[in-house]
Design a protein around this motif. Sequence first.
Motif, PDB file in Angstrom:
ATOM      1  N   GLY A  50       0.793  -1.227   0.000  1.00 10.08           N
ATOM      2  CA  GLY A  50       0.000   0.000   0.000  1.00 10.08           C
ATOM      3  C   GLY A  50       0.824   1.275   0.000  1.00 10.08           C
ATOM      4  N   THR A  51       2.141   1.163  -0.187  1.00 13.65           N
ATOM      5  CA  THR A  51       2.998   2.352  -0.240  1.00 13.65           C
ATOM      6  C   THR A  51       3.317   2.685  -1.690  1.00 13.65           C
ATOM      7  N   PHE A  52       4.079   3.760  -1.894  1.00 14.95           N
ATOM      8  CA  PHE A  52       4.429   4.189  -3.242  1.00 14.95           C
ATOM      9  C   PHE A  52       5.878   3.863  -3.571  1.00 14.95           C
ATOM     10  N   SER A  53       6.160   3.797  -4.863  1.00 16.26           N
ATOM     11  CA  SER A  53       7.536   3.649  -5.311  1.00 16.26           C
ATOM     12  C   SER A  53       8.285   4.961  -5.060  1.00 16.26           C
ATOM     13  N   GLU A  54       9.611   4.910  -5.132  1.00 18.83           N
ATOM     14  CA  GLU A  54      10.417   6.097  -4.823  1.00 18.83           C
ATOM     15  C   GLU A  54      10.115   7.289  -5.743  1.00 18.83           C
ATOM     16  N   PRO A  55      10.015   7.095  -7.072  1.00 14.38           N
ATOM     17  CA  PRO A  55       9.702   8.254  -7.935  1.00 14.38           C
ATOM     18  C   PRO A  55       8.354   8.890  -7.599  1.00 14.38           C
ATOM     19  N   LYS A 127     -16.606   0.732  -0.435  1.00 16.44           N
ATOM     20  CA  LYS A 127     -16.292   0.485  -1.842  1.00 16.44           C
ATOM     21  C   LYS A 127     -15.514  -0.822  -1.976  1.00 16.44           C
ATOM     22  N   GLN A 128     -15.738  -1.500  -3.080  1.00 19.55           N
ATOM     23  CA  GLN A 128     -15.111  -2.812  -3.269  1.00 19.55           C
ATOM     24  C   GLN A 128     -14.791  -3.030  -4.744  1.00 19.55           C
ATOM     25  N   PHE A 129     -13.568  -3.479  -5.006  1.00 19.91           N
ATOM     26  CA  PHE A 129     -13.134  -3.678  -6.385  1.00 19.91           C
ATOM     27  C   PHE A 129     -12.251  -4.918  -6.481  1.00 19.91           C
ATOM     28  N   ILE A 130     -12.070  -5.384  -7.715  1.00 18.25           N
ATOM     29  CA  ILE A 130     -11.153  -6.488  -7.982  1.00 18.25           C
ATOM     30  C   ILE A 130     -10.130  -6.003  -9.000  1.00 18.25           C
ATOM     31  N   GLY A 131      -8.865  -6.291  -8.743  1.00 15.98           N
ATOM     32  CA  GLY A 131      -7.827  -5.867  -9.675  1.00 15.98           C
ATOM     33  C   GLY A 131      -6.642  -6.810  -9.657  1.00 15.98           C
ATOM     34  N   GLU A 132      -5.918  -6.815 -10.765  1.00 13.06           N
ATOM     35  CA  GLU A 132      -4.724  -7.650 -10.887  1.00 13.06           C
ATOM     36  C   GLU A 132      -3.502  -6.834 -10.482  1.00 13.06           C
ATOM     37  N   VAL A 133      -2.603  -7.449  -9.731  1.00 15.16           N
ATOM     38  CA  VAL A 133      -1.424  -6.758  -9.214  1.00 15.16           C
ATOM     39  C   VAL A 133      -0.371  -6.596 -10.307  1.00 15.16           C
ATOM     40  N   ASN A 134       0.241  -5.410 -10.346  1.00 20.51           N
ATOM     41  CA  ASN A 134       1.353  -5.122 -11.250  1.00 20.51           C
ATOM     42  C   ASN A 134       2.656  -5.189 -10.455  1.00 20.51           C
ATOM     43  N   TYR A 135       3.689  -5.800 -11.035  1.00 20.34           N
ATOM     44  CA  TYR A 135       4.961  -5.963 -10.337  1.00 20.34           C
ATOM     45  C   TYR A 135       6.011  -5.062 -11.001  1.00 20.34           C
ATOM     46  N   ILE A 136       6.586  -4.151 -10.198  1.00 17.41           N
ATOM     47  CA  ILE A 136       7.476  -3.135 -10.755  1.00 17.41           C
ATOM     48  C   ILE A 136       8.729  -2.974  -9.898  1.00 17.41           C
ATOM     49  N   ASP A 137       9.665  -2.202 -10.424  1.00 16.32           N
ATOM     50  CA  ASP A 137      10.879  -1.822  -9.693  1.00 16.32           C
ATOM     51  C   ASP A 137      10.557  -0.568  -8.885  1.00 16.32           C
ATOM     52  N   TYR A 138      10.501  -0.691  -7.561  1.00 15.39           N
ATOM     53  CA  TYR A 138      10.092   0.424  -6.709  1.00 15.39           C
ATOM     54  C   TYR A 138      11.133   1.537  -6.650  1.00 15.39           C
ATOM     55  N   TYR A 142       7.198   4.256 -11.769  1.00 16.20           N
ATOM     56  CA  TYR A 142       6.222   5.200 -11.231  1.00 16.20           C
ATOM     57  C   TYR A 142       4.884   4.514 -10.975  1.00 16.20           C
ATOM     58  N   ILE A 143       4.257   4.809  -9.821  1.00 20.70           N
ATOM     59  CA  ILE A 143       2.907   4.342  -9.508  1.00 20.70           C
ATOM     60  C   ILE A 143       1.975   5.548  -9.579  1.00 20.70           C
ATOM     61  N   PRO A 144       0.982   5.527 -10.449  1.00 18.77           N
ATOM     62  CA  PRO A 144       0.053   6.671 -10.511  1.00 18.77           C
ATOM     63  C   PRO A 144      -0.711   6.811  -9.200  1.00 18.77           C
ATOM     64  N   PHE A 145      -1.056   8.039  -8.832  1.00 16.66           N
ATOM     65  CA  PHE A 145      -1.789   8.229  -7.581  1.00 16.66           C
ATOM     66  C   PHE A 145      -3.064   9.037  -7.787  1.00 16.66           C
ATOM     67  N   ASP A 146      -3.608   8.965  -9.024  1.00 19.89           N
ATOM     68  CA  ASP A 146      -4.867   9.663  -9.286  1.00 19.89           C
ATOM     69  C   ASP A 146      -6.076   8.826  -8.845  1.00 19.89           C
ATOM     70  N   ASP A 147      -5.820   7.614  -8.346  1.00 19.19           N
ATOM     71  CA  ASP A 147      -6.881   6.782  -7.770  1.00 19.19           C
ATOM     72  C   ASP A 147      -6.338   6.186  -6.482  1.00 19.19           C
ATOM     73  N   MET A 148      -7.110   6.246  -5.402  1.00 21.69           N
ATOM     74  CA  MET A 148      -6.634   5.802  -4.098  1.00 21.69           C
ATOM     75  C   MET A 148      -6.374   4.298  -4.029  1.00 21.69           C
ATOM     76  N   PHE A 149      -6.883   3.550  -5.006  1.00 20.11           N
ATOM     77  CA  PHE A 149      -6.669   2.107  -4.994  1.00 20.11           C
ATOM     78  C   PHE A 149      -5.339   1.708  -5.635  1.00 20.11           C
ATOM     79  N   PHE A 150      -4.739   2.588  -6.431  1.00 16.69           N
ATOM     80  CA  PHE A 150      -3.555   2.202  -7.188  1.00 16.69           C
ATOM     81  C   PHE A 150      -2.388   1.698  -6.321  1.00 16.69           C
TER      82      PHE A 150
END
Length: 233
Positions: A50-55, A127-138, A142-150
């Motif tokens: 639930g945290t963000f990547s460094e960029p 609120k409830q949603f289903i999503g597939e996890v993306n695996y990245i280099d933290y 970059y992780i977008p933050f225009d949606d609180m679920f990202f």
Amino acid sequence: MYLNNPNITLNADPDTIVWKYLDLSKFLDLLMSKKLFMSRSDKFEDQYEGTFSEPTFEEIKKLSINNPDFLQYYKTHREKVAISSWHINEYESFAMWQIFTQNSEGIALQSTIGRLQNALIPENNYKQFIGEVNYIDYKKEYIPFDDMFFPFLFKRKSFQYEREVRIITDVAENKMTLNDGLKINVNIDQLIEKIYIHPKSENWYKNLVIDLVKQLGFDFAIEKSDLESDILI
């Protein structure tokens, strides 16, 4: 059925097979309560959950210079989000048995993406949603933050083996307090397509699970895992 969030894409086909590995006590709690337990996001072993990547974090810090509450909101939001994790795989996973079951008395629930979607019972409280996890280099990506679920749909590349799809519940708007997590109402017959018994379990254990499931009024297909079947020479 789960809500549609236009910002969250679920690319998997509805017939994509997913698995959940758990011990007998959690399995029985699911059947008896007809509720699926979801862990609070900051209670997972992965401290980056639930945290963000460094960029992304550097960008958020800049935006927070004149609005410190902006950053604080993202930090505390983890306490308001609960997650149920499922593993995408056409077949059983030996690694998942090892990681998520503590002994030879584990259970694997087989389902599909479509079944997960249809099993969720609409709730007015969150609120409830289903999503597939993306695996990245933290450190680089970059992780977008225009949606609180990202932030809850990204993990570090070292977790790629999990191939995770998530049910995500956000209770922030109704000010609920989550302790270890949250139990949500589900349609059990939709949720579970088949049950597999731990590959190292004894036959008596399989018979016990069959009897318990019948006594609780369910009629799932139950099979012993064949990962430990006899070698043919």
